[in-house]
Design an enzyme around this catalytic site. Structure first.
Site, short mmCIF file in Angstrom:
data_model
loop_
_atom_site.label_atom_id
_atom_site.label_comp_id
_atom_site.label_asym_id
_atom_site.label_seq_id
_atom_site.Cartn_x
_atom_site.Cartn_y
_atom_site.Cartn_z
N GLY A 23 53.98 -3.87 12.74
CA GLY A 23 54.99 -2.85 13.01
C GLY A 23 55.25 -2.80 14.49
N GLY A 25 56.32 -0.13 18.15
CA GLY A 25 56.53 1.18 18.76
C GLY A 25 57.85 1.20 19.50
N GLY A 26 57.94 2.11 20.47
CA GLY A 26 59.19 2.25 21.20
C GLY A 26 59.47 1.09 22.12
N MET A 27 58.40 0.35 22.53
CA MET A 27 58.60 -0.70 23.52
C MET A 27 58.39 -2.10 22.97
SD MET A 27 56.90 0.91 26.98
CE MET A 27 55.23 0.98 26.32
N LYS A 45 51.39 -7.78 21.50
CA LYS A 45 52.56 -6.91 21.59
C LYS A 45 53.64 -7.60 22.41
CE LYS A 45 50.24 -2.46 20.96
NZ LYS A 45 50.21 -1.03 21.36
N ASP A 137 52.43 6.93 28.99
CA ASP A 137 52.91 6.96 27.60
C ASP A 137 51.78 7.36 26.65
OD1 ASP A 137 54.83 6.79 25.63
OD2 ASP A 137 54.56 4.64 25.30
#
Length: 957
Positions: A23, A25-27, A45, A137
């Site tokens: 999945g 995240g925002g970045m 990531k 963050d």
């Protein structure tokens, strides 16, 4: 884009075996993989393409390497970093367990769990902050739970992305503020260059709040609303949401999410110390939950990202009247050696000022003030003299010259007048068609010279990526300051057409339309559109401007509350930028039109501040002229002369000039001026009348104007009921009751109800108003006071029922202001019904209930004060003084009452001022009742100021 898993497998296949996508995240997108050499699971990531597009991979890797040095049991380490097909990535160990977000999704945590997670995260923060690394963050997704321990992931990644952004040479449309909306500290929303570790403390407080209650402090809002809320709203106290929370823990969480960083726990160690106290006292008896902290008045500032950011945040930190601190920098107009670049002589002042605003604690002198104060050619001596005139310590000055075919060479110098060293020189060269790149390049180099952290990226400019739109906006701004409003509207429309996301362009277009008879619905739409396109990266002043205009004109929600939010945002802009004339003008204009608590004197002071900031900003004079006539013809003429000296080209200018000429000695007997009235356009007559409405000169100039204009054959068709109503108002102001009554009846004006209620016409005259109660226009609203004066309770009762039916029949999508108006006038009729019934106690209560409304009906406010006067004359005097009454009959009656109350309170100066106004206003009245008031006023003046010295002191100079 080809499948990212295949790209990763191809590029990293010798090191990592990609297993699955977890999945994102925002970045980033997140993948689980096997480390082939070490036989362990890792997480890879990969930055999202839109984020990676602005990132320099080499810088990113360097920043990640700095973060990778963090080695702590509660920090998930960074193992490696690199780039795949232009997309930066980083590698971390795979942590067995779950994210805190997944744990919260199953319900609020126990108190023990919350304390444990907070402690582990606080330890991680204490360690990282001591090493100079701020996370930026902190959120439940970045806190991993394994066993009974918590670890923080992605340390330093937000900083790595921010610090590795490229300068692409273009005119930046918007900036970004990395972080997650639900957990960002106010200073982080602001993009505050001085942001420090306390932003992480705030985020941890938000996470703790969510662990305890099941939702973050401002959950349920859109992302822009959340950002606004972090700056402006006070969240519901933890113990109201979860009563079993130990008080010490609840207090700690609320301190963590304090708006002011100085009010938060100083560091992770301070949080750990407080948690130790919780562990000791967790089983102690729980006191009754405390009352909730009142929510801020800006609770619903939808989408206000940066204002909120810089404006309200700084306001909250510095107090109600923030002083200008730090160093002042002024950008001087450029020397332009090519006529094709003339727009940029002042245009670069505007753009560079916006880009440098906030750099290294610098305060920017407003462009208008800088343009006005510059003298001479470009040079160090001229810059030093300019600094002395403006009080600036730093001066930016420069020149634009052609450097070949379609090439412009820009040279700029930064002079620090506090040092003897030579000025710093920066230079940019590009196509003359790409002044966006020139201004961006200059801004970045100047930021670097100022030691600002934003120097590594592009400047924020006006929030538009379209050079053509920026040029149109700058041209419109120049038209606006010279009151060429029609031209300003054309330019601003062009700007917002060329760039449909031009937030500040919509705001200025809204204001220009206000001077050209723009449709209120269109203005409300423009306000909302500007707010919708507000983004982080716009200058703080522009952000405040967009939000102030959006709230003031917002047609949705509570009109009263929204307008007050508009007042506050505009006032904040003026206080934060005291040299900006537009900010002061906006604050003054909003309150002048819609704040019943604003006195004439205070309104004039606000417009005076705008004039003082930049005497060439012509719009500031227009309403100041109207207000100043209250203090005599000479005061009004001073403002008018200063205004006309700016050669204004607006429609108001002709009306103001006519008013000034008429008010001059002999003006009402000048045949040429009479001929001007005979042929003047209706808006010119209306403009002159607005100024003269407050003037109580012996020649009764306002009455002369309306009587003369009223004789024109086209008077009725040109002005209609509005002209007739203004005529009645002018006549009533000067006490010509018989003629005022005739015109008030003809126009069904509120003046008629004032005349009846104040007993200036025979009692049976109220019968004429009784028939108005059935009307579907303003006449129905004028009927209530007259019916009350005649004690016609049956008529009032019928009017209440009818208006209630009308209000109930409003469609669900009716404009809030229409609904609020219906509610107001239902309540108003009930108040007059109580008065007509002789129940003064009930009437007082009912009129008091109207006090918080922004619907300013002069007679309602006057009646309320008179009722309060029975029991509290001191408060009544304060009310009469503070209310911004529309000029007219009631305004003079108000002054009479002020004179009486001020005399009783031994305020001789104010009493004399009030009595003198009444004596002058009604000197030639045809009403015996008003003649008695004049005699009373003259007797009081003989008693209080027999030699006239006090009146001489009060006379304007």
């Amino acid at each position: 884009m080809t499948d990212l898993i295949q790209e990763l497998a191809s590029a990293l296949g010798s090191t990592y075996r990609i297993e699955r996508e977890l999945g994102g995240g925002g970045m980033s997108r997140v993948f689980q993989a096997d480390d082939i050499a070490l036989g362990r699971s890792v997480v890879i990531k990969v930055l999202h393409p839109e984020l990676a597009a602005g990132v320099n991979a080499e810088r990113f890797n360097r920043e990640v390497q700095l973060a990778a040095r963090l080695q702590h049991p509660h920090i998930v380490p960074v193992l490696a970093a690199g780039e795949v097909n232009g997309l930066p990535y980083y590698v971390m160990p795979f942590v067995k367990g779950e994210s805190l977000q997944a744990r919260i999704a199953r319900g609020p945590l126990s108190i023990a769990e919350v304390v444990n997670v907070m402690a582990d995260v606080a330890k991680a923060l204490a360690y990282a902050h001591a090493d100079g690394v701020v996370h930026r963050d902190i959120k439940p997704d970045n806190i991993l739970i394994s066993g009974n321990a918590a670890a923080v992931a992605d340390f330093g990644i937000a900083k790595a992305i921010s610090s590795s952004r490229r300068d692409d040479g273009g005119l930046t449309s918007v900036g970004t503020s990395l972080g997650t909306a639900g957990y960002m500290a106010p200073e982080q929303v602001a993009g505050d260059p001085s942001l420090d570790h306390r932003a992480d403390i705030y985020a941890l407080g938000c996470v703790a709040y969510e662990m305890l209650t099941g939702s973050a402090p401002f959950a349920g809002k859109s992302a822009p609303q959340m950002l606004a809320a972090h700056v402006l709203e006070t969240p519901t106290p933890v113990r109201e949401r979860r009563p079993d929370t130990p008080p010490v823990l609840a207090d700690l969480v609320m301190r963590c999410i304090a708006k002011d960083p100085d009010q938060r726990p100083a560091n992770g160690e301070a949080i750990l110390a407080a948690l130790d106290d919780i562990a000791v006292g967790a089983t102690a008896p729980q006191p009754t939950p405390r009352a909730g902290v009142p929510r801020g008045v800006w609770t619903a500032v939808v989408g206000a990202i940066v204002i909120l950011a810089v404006g309200a945040f700084l306001f909250a930190r510095r107090g109600a009247t923030p002083a200008v601190t730090g160093t002042t920098l002024a950008v001087a107009p450029f020397e332009v050696l090519d006529p094709q670049l003339t727009l940029w002589k002042e245009g670069l002042v505007d753009v560079l000022s916006r880009n440098l605003d906030g750099a290294a604690s610098i305060h920017i002198l407003s462009p208008g003030a800088a343009i006005k104060q510059w003298q001479g050619r470009v040079g160090r001596d001229e810059a030093a003299a300019f600094a002395k005139r403006t009080g600036a310590q730093l001066v930016v000055y420069g020149a634009l010259q052609p450097a070949g075919r379609d090439i412009v060479d820009a040279k700029v110098w930064l002079l620090d007048t506090r040092q003897s060293s030579p000025p710093v020189e920066v230079q940019a060269r590009d196509s003359s068609a790409r002044m966006d790149r020139v201004s961006d390049s200059l801004s970045v180099k100047l930021l670097a010279a100022l030691g600002d952290r934003r120097a590594g990226g592009a400047a924020r400019s006006l929030g538009s990526g379209s050079l053509a739109a920026v040029k149109a906006f700058l041209q419109g701004a120049q038209y606006f300051r010279r009151t060429r409003f029609d031209s300003a509207v054309v330019a601003f429309r062009q700007a917002t057409t060329l760039d449909t996301s031009f937030a500040i362009g919509y705001a200025y277009l809204n204001q220009a339309l206000g001077w050209t008879g723009g449709d209120p619905k269109e203005r409300a739409t423009l306000a909302a559109t500007g707010l919708r396109h507000l983004r982080a990266g716009l200058s703080p002043l522009d952000s405040l401007t967009v939000v102030a205009i959006a709230r003031y004109y917002d047609p949705t929600g509570n009109t009263v509350g929204n307008q007050r939010q508009g007042f506050e945002a505009a006032t904040l802009a003026a206080q934060r930028y005291p040299s900006d004339a537009f900010a002061w003008y906006m604050a003054a204009d909003f309150r002048y039109h819609a704040d019943p608590n604003l006195s004439d004197a205070e309104a004039l002071r606000l417009f005076d501040r705008a004039v003082a900031a930049d005497s060439d900003f012509a719009p500031s004079y227009i309403h100041a002229i109207e207000i100043s006539s209250r203090y005599g013809a000479e005061a009004s003429r001073r403002y008018t002369r200063a205004y006309l000296a700016r050669e204004p080209a607006d429609r108001e200018a002709r009306g103001l000039e006519l008013a000034m000429q008429l008010a001059a000695p002999g003006g009402t007997t000048d045949a040429a001026l009479g001929a001007m009235i005979d042929t003047a356009a209706p808006n010119v007559v209306a403009g002159a009348s607005a100024v003269l409405m407050r003037l109580v000169d012996s020649a009764e100039t306002g009455v002369y104007l309306m009587n003369r204009a009223g004789k024109r054959p086209d008077a009725a068709s040109a002005g209609g009921a509005g002209f007739e109503g203004s005529w009645a108002q002018q006549l009533a102001l000067r006490g010509h009751i018989a003629e005022a009554w005739r015109h008030a009846i003809a126009s069904k004006s509120l003046v008629a109800s004032e005349l009846v209620f104040l007993g200036l016409v025979p009692p049976d005259s109220a019968k004429q108003l009784g028939t108005w109660i059935e009307l579907r226009n303003d006449g129905a609203l004028a009927a209530a006071p007259g019916l009350a004066a005649a004690h016609d309770t049956a008529g009032l009762h019928a009017g209440i029922a009818r208006l209630e039916q009308t209000a109930a029949a409003l469609p669900a999508n009716a404009p809030p202001r229409q609904r609020a108006a219906a509610q107001y006038f239902v309540a108003e009729r009930r108040a007059y019904h109580a008065l007509a019934s002789g129940d003064t106690a009930a009437a007082t209560t009912a009129f008091e209930a109207l006090s918080d409304s922004l619907f300013s009906v002069p007679l309602d406010q006057f009646v309320r004060a008179r009722l309060i006067e029975r029991t509290d004359p001191k408060r009544a005097l304060t009310m009469l003084e503070s209310k911004h009454f529309t000029p007219g009959l009631v305004a003079v009656a108000r002054e009479l009452e002020i004179g009486r109350l001020a005399e009783k309170a031994s305020d001789t100066r104010r009493a004399v001022e009030a009595y003198a106004y009444v004596a002058n206003a009604w000197a030639h009245t045809d009403s015996e009742q008003l003649r008695n008031a004049v005699r009373e006023s003259r007797d009081a003046l003989a008693r209080l100021d027999a030699d006239g010295k006090l009146r001489a002191q009060l006379a304007p100079r």
